[in-house]
Motif scaffolding. Structure first.
Motif, PDB file in Angstrom:
ATOM      1  N   ARG A  95     -16.935 -26.215 -12.354  1.00 11.52           N
ATOM      2  CA  ARG A  95     -17.159 -27.312 -11.392  1.00 11.52           C
ATOM      3  C   ARG A  95     -16.421 -28.945 -11.649  1.00 11.52           C
ATOM      4  NH1 ARG A  95     -21.633 -30.181 -10.161  1.00 11.52           N
ATOM      5  NH2 ARG A  95     -22.830 -29.668 -11.839  1.00 11.52           N
ATOM      6  N   ALA A  96     -16.640 -28.885 -13.611  1.00 11.56           N
ATOM      7  CA  ALA A  96     -15.767 -30.501 -13.324  1.00 11.56           C
ATOM      8  C   ALA A  96     -14.138 -30.165 -13.285  1.00 11.56           C
ATOM      9  CB  ALA A  96     -16.180 -30.438 -14.935  1.00 11.56           C
ATOM     10  N   LEU A  97     -13.828 -29.012 -13.486  1.00 13.51           N
ATOM     11  CA  LEU A  97     -12.120 -28.584 -13.256  1.00 13.51           C
ATOM     12  C   LEU A  97     -11.787 -29.255 -11.975  1.00 13.51           C
ATOM     13  CD1 LEU A  97      -9.945 -28.033 -14.484  1.00 13.51           C
ATOM     14  CD2 LEU A  97     -10.925 -25.983 -14.678  1.00 13.51           C
ATOM     15  N   MET A 135      -9.751 -34.207  -7.489  1.00 10.13           N
ATOM     16  CA  MET A 135      -9.354 -35.487  -7.057  1.00 10.13           C
ATOM     17  C   MET A 135      -7.360 -36.064  -7.369  1.00 10.13           C
ATOM     18  SD  MET A 135     -12.423 -37.652  -6.674  1.00 10.13           S
ATOM     19  CE  MET A 135     -12.291 -36.288  -5.636  1.00 10.13           C
ATOM     20  N   ASN A 136      -6.848 -35.112  -7.638  1.00  8.54           N
ATOM     21  CA  ASN A 136      -6.014 -35.252  -7.886  1.00  8.54           C
ATOM     22  C   ASN A 136      -4.766 -35.094  -6.518  1.00  8.54           C
ATOM     23  OD1 ASN A 136      -5.044 -35.845 -10.810  1.00  8.54           O
ATOM     24  ND2 ASN A 136      -5.674 -33.250 -11.490  1.00  8.54           N
ATOM     25  N   ALA A 170     -17.270 -33.553 -22.446  1.00 10.90           N
ATOM     26  CA  ALA A 170     -17.648 -32.218 -22.740  1.00 10.90           C
ATOM     27  C   ALA A 170     -17.391 -31.216 -22.316  1.00 10.90           C
ATOM     28  CB  ALA A 170     -18.887 -32.257 -23.477  1.00 10.90           C
ATOM     29  N   VAL A 171     -16.863 -31.857 -20.722  1.00  7.41           N
ATOM     30  CA  VAL A 171     -16.914 -30.918 -19.208  1.00  7.41           C
ATOM     31  C   VAL A 171     -15.828 -30.883 -18.683  1.00  7.41           C
ATOM     32  CG1 VAL A 171     -19.805 -30.758 -19.157  1.00  7.41           C
ATOM     33  CG2 VAL A 171     -18.277 -32.421 -17.627  1.00  7.41           C
ATOM     34  N   ILE A 172     -15.187 -32.051 -18.968  1.00  4.94           N
ATOM     35  CA  ILE A 172     -13.448 -32.375 -18.571  1.00  4.94           C
ATOM     36  C   ILE A 172     -12.952 -32.142 -19.377  1.00  4.94           C
ATOM     37  CG2 ILE A 172     -12.444 -34.185 -17.571  1.00  4.94           C
ATOM     38  CD1 ILE A 172     -14.021 -35.460 -15.772  1.00  4.94           C
TER      39      ILE A 172
END
Length: 231
Positions: free
Chosen positions: A12-14, A20-21, A173-175
């Motif tokens: 989900r973070a990815l 956003m990119n 830790a998640v990105i």
């Protein structure tokens, strides 16, 4: 609602970073600076103050004292007179002068390039150091977690930390590391445009299908739109 797995949270973070990119492909630092020294000072001044307010005082500030050597010779009272429109201007003026003095005395007049050395400067914390390393030297050691980044990460349930400083570890830790660089600037823009502190535009948000807070506060905006089309 079942507990989200680490794998699912990372995925989900990815997705957040990818969107956003797409939305902010050219996001840049909103503070005006010309070199590492002016960036350090501008970010130091930006604590609990808007970038716009900082940009309104730094032209005069850097015209008077453009280098570490010049700023080190200034008095906090003189600097305070220039930046008095900013919050906590007396403390910031003291830090500005002391930072310039330390750069001259311990780093040969050059802004240091490591997290440890930068955070040894008066008034410079990890958030400031992350911004300076990233924007002045192209070194990415972390993510600058300001109020916008913290608010968005909290609403996305990427962290439960009680403060921005504590949240950075959870976010990192998640990105994926290769995506850390633009996060601060992109999320600041997103926080201003969509994920406002008081009135988030959840129905217009490109993350509303993966944001737990949007579901909780407003129902599922995507499903609501589908229901309206079918009615």
């Amino acid at each position: 609602m079942p507990r989200e797995s680490k794998k699912a949270k990372c995925e989900r973070a990815l997705t957040v970073c990818e969107r956003m990119n797409e939305r902010y492909p050219q996001a840049e630092c909103a503070l005006h600076f010309t070199d590492p020294f002016t960036l350090v000072i501008a970010v130091l001044l930006s604590a609990q103050t808007t970038d716009k307010a900082v940009n309104s005082v730094t032209p005069t500030l850097f015209e008077k004292w453009p280098t570490p050597a010049a700023m080190a010779a200034a008095s906090p009272v003189e600097v305070g007179d220039v930046i008095h429109r900013l919050g906590f201007f007396r403390t910031k003026a003291q830090h500005v002068v002391e930072t310039a003095q330390k750069i001259m005395a311990e780093f040969g007049g050059e802004v240091p390039r490591t997290m440890e050395e930068l955070t040894s400067l008066p008034g410079v914390g990890r958030k400031t150091a992350n911004i300076v390393l990233n924007n002045a030297f192209g070194i990415v050691e972390g993510i600058a977690v300001d109020t916008h980044v913290y608010r968005i990460a909290t609403r996305l349930k990427l962290t439960n930390a009680s403060s921005p400083a504590a949240a950075e570890k959870d976010i990192l830790a998640v990105i994926p590391r290769e995506m850390w660089g633009p996060v601060n600037h992109q999320w600041v823009l997103f926080g201003r445009e969509i994920c406002d502190a008081k009135k988030p535009l959840c129905a217009e948000c490109p993350l509303n299908d993966i944001c737990p807070s949007a579901f909780k506060a407003h129902g599922n905006p995507v499903q609501k739109k589908k229901a309206r089309r079918l009615s």
